[in-house]
Design an enzyme around this catalytic site. Structure first.
Site, PDB file in Angstrom:
ATOM      1  N   LYS A  52      38.837  57.063  27.957  1.00  0.00           N
ATOM      2  CA  LYS A  52      38.280  56.440  29.169  1.00  0.00           C
ATOM      3  C   LYS A  52      37.127  57.289  29.702  1.00  0.00           C
ATOM      4  CE  LYS A  52      41.916  58.638  31.828  1.00  0.00           C
ATOM      5  NZ  LYS A  52      41.959  59.056  33.196  1.00  0.00           N
TER       6      LYS A  52
ATOM      7  N   TYR B 209      17.256  78.096  47.536  1.00  0.00           N
ATOM      8  CA  TYR B 209      17.606  77.444  48.811  1.00  0.00           C
ATOM      9  C   TYR B 209      18.566  78.311  49.611  1.00  0.00           C
ATOM     10  CZ  TYR B 209      15.666  72.918  47.376  1.00  0.00           C
ATOM     11  OH  TYR B 209      14.832  71.896  46.990  1.00  0.00           O
TER      12      TYR B 209
HETATM   13  C1  LIG Z   1      47.813  57.608  32.290  1.00  0.00           C
HETATM   14  C2  LIG Z   1      47.120  58.720  31.600  1.00  0.00           C
HETATM   15  N1  LIG Z   1      47.606  59.177  30.435  1.00  0.00           N
HETATM   16  C3  LIG Z   1      47.014  60.202  29.764  1.00  0.00           C
HETATM   17  C4  LIG Z   1      45.890  60.813  30.272  1.00  0.00           C
HETATM   18  C5  LIG Z   1      45.264  61.969  29.521  1.00  0.00           C
HETATM   19  O1  LIG Z   1      45.366  63.155  30.266  1.00  0.00           O
HETATM   20  P1  LIG Z   1      44.755  64.527  29.709  1.00  0.00           P
HETATM   21  O2  LIG Z   1      43.274  64.322  29.654  1.00  0.00           O
HETATM   22  O3  LIG Z   1      45.159  65.534  30.726  1.00  0.00           O
HETATM   23  O4  LIG Z   1      45.354  64.729  28.372  1.00  0.00           O
HETATM   24  C6  LIG Z   1      45.355  60.371  31.481  1.00  0.00           C
HETATM   25  C7  LIG Z   1      44.169  61.045  32.038  1.00  0.00           C
HETATM   26  O5  LIG Z   1      43.909  61.127  33.178  1.00  0.00           O
HETATM   27  C8  LIG Z   1      45.993  59.301  32.167  1.00  0.00           C
HETATM   28  O6  LIG Z   1      45.508  58.842  33.325  1.00  0.00           O
END
Ligand SMILES: Cc1ncc(COP(=O)(O)O)c(C=O)c1O
Length: 357
Positions: A35, A254
């Site tokens: 994602k 800055y």
């Molecule tokens: C529902 C879910 N599963 C798995 C993951 C993967 O987590 P990680 O990147 O800590 O392995 C995420 C990431 O946010 C998540 O939202």
């Protein structure tokens, strides 16, 4: 001569990191979490590099459609599920798997009168208290989903709030609550994120859901990926665009927060928060100039940062600068900026040219 800021993506290391998941969770299926544009690495490119994964997890329909349109045919799971009824026909059309985490989604599915099959994962809130059905709601959800023509419950998942804290009792409490809540029902089980893949074998279930570790980065606040046999996929580079000489007492950048303690050379690097370099990186954050560490000085601006070149008086315009990568862990930069590497990777902006290795 174009602005030299670039991210180099070493895509073959994604496959290496995936193999590490296999070693750590032998025999379990892997839902690779890609994602948010694969945590900033490019979702389609990551999916191709991770083609040995059993499924991909994305947040939402839009992300899944990008993958389908790019010809990715793996099972795709929408971790946030669908937001409105008009998404439901597209789920079947594109053969997507949705998470169901709320009663309102159940009602939408019942009203949808599905023509085609729709596989779903049921998400249970076992203690993170963000998304998911409460354990007491699982029985009713099971009843309604199994009564819904077309819906096929593949299994149950939950998400761990504190898996990155190795001593926190919440993780095993969550596993226990989840296991108990779903015990009467058939289907697959999925609990583990990266931190749980690495440290909590009790959570591995049927499917693991690693994200950050696939990109070679540690989920632990005090760790680096390398100590888990992981290799970082992203390196962020730029160059010195100016070397200036200032007098003792001159103030840099800055707010003039950093004052030269002596006459000294100061390098200006073509990178800033407009590229995704964290604005809150404090003075002293390491930067590699000619492969050697020098400290960031003064505030990060939109397009530039300044570095203390006293240890490298020979440094010149055009010399290479690494902001993070295999020789300078992004985890360390995140700690210096009071954030987590997840955020840094996701935040690299489209202004940064990407080179694929
Ligand atoms: C529902 C879910 N599963 C798995 C993951 C993967 O987590 P990680 O990147 O800590 O392995 C995420 C990431 O946010 C998540 O939202």
């Amino acid at each position: 001569m174009t602005r030299p800021t670039q991210a180099i993506l070493d895509l073959p290391v994604l496959a290496h990191n995936l193999r590490r998941v296999h070693e750590l969770a032998p025999g379990r299926r892997i839902m690779a979490v890609i994602k948010a544009n694969a945590y900033g690495h490019g979702m389609v490119k990551a999916a191709n590099a991770l083609r040995d994964a059993d499924a991909f997890a994305v947040a939402c329909l839009d992300e899944a459609l990008i993958l389908r349109e790019a010809g990715i045919s793996h099972p795709l799971v929408l971790l946030e599920g669908f937001f409105s009824p008009d998404e439901i026909p597209l789920l079947s059309q594109y053969q997507l798997i949705t998470v169901v985490h709320h009663e309102e989604q159940l009602a939408m599915l019942e009203a949808a009168k599905l023509g085609a099959a729709l596989p779903v994962w049921v998400k249970v809130d076992s203690g993170m208290h963000r998304l998911g059905l409460a354990p007491r709601e699982v029985a009713e959800a099971w009843r309604r989903l199994t009564a819904c023509a077309g819906v096929q419950v593949l299994g149950f998942m939950t998400h761990l709030a504190n898996a990155d804290h190795r001593d926190d009792p919440l993780t095993l409490q969550q596993v226990e609550r989840f296991t108990e809540a779903v015990a009467p029902y058939r289907g697959e089980r999925s609990i583990a994120n990266s931190a749980a893949v690495l440290t909590w074998p009790q959570t591995h279930g049927d499917w693991v859901r690693p994200g950050i570790m696939l990109y070679g980065v540690s989920p632990f606040a005090d760790g680096i990926g390398e100590s888990h046999g992981l290799k970082p996929a992203m390196s962020l580079y730029s160059q010195l665009m100016a070397v200036n000489h200032f007098k003792r007492g001159d103030r840099i950048g800055y707010g003039g927060e950093w004052e030269c303690p002596e006459d000294m050379p100061v390098g200006v690097v073509a990178i800033g928060y407009g590229d995704g370099y964290p604005r809150h990186a404090k003075s002293g954050t390491p930067v590699l100039v000619n492969n050697k560490r020098v400290p960031l000085i003064g505030r990060v601006s939109m397009d530039m940062i300044c570095v203390d070149l006293r240890s490298q008086p020979q440094a010149r315009n055009g010399d290479p600068v690494c902001l993070w990568g295999s020789a300078l862990p992004v985890e360390e930069i995140a700690r210096c900026a009071g954030t987590i590497p997840y955020e840094l990777l996701c935040r690299v902006t489209s202004r940064v040219r990407v080179r694929i290795e």
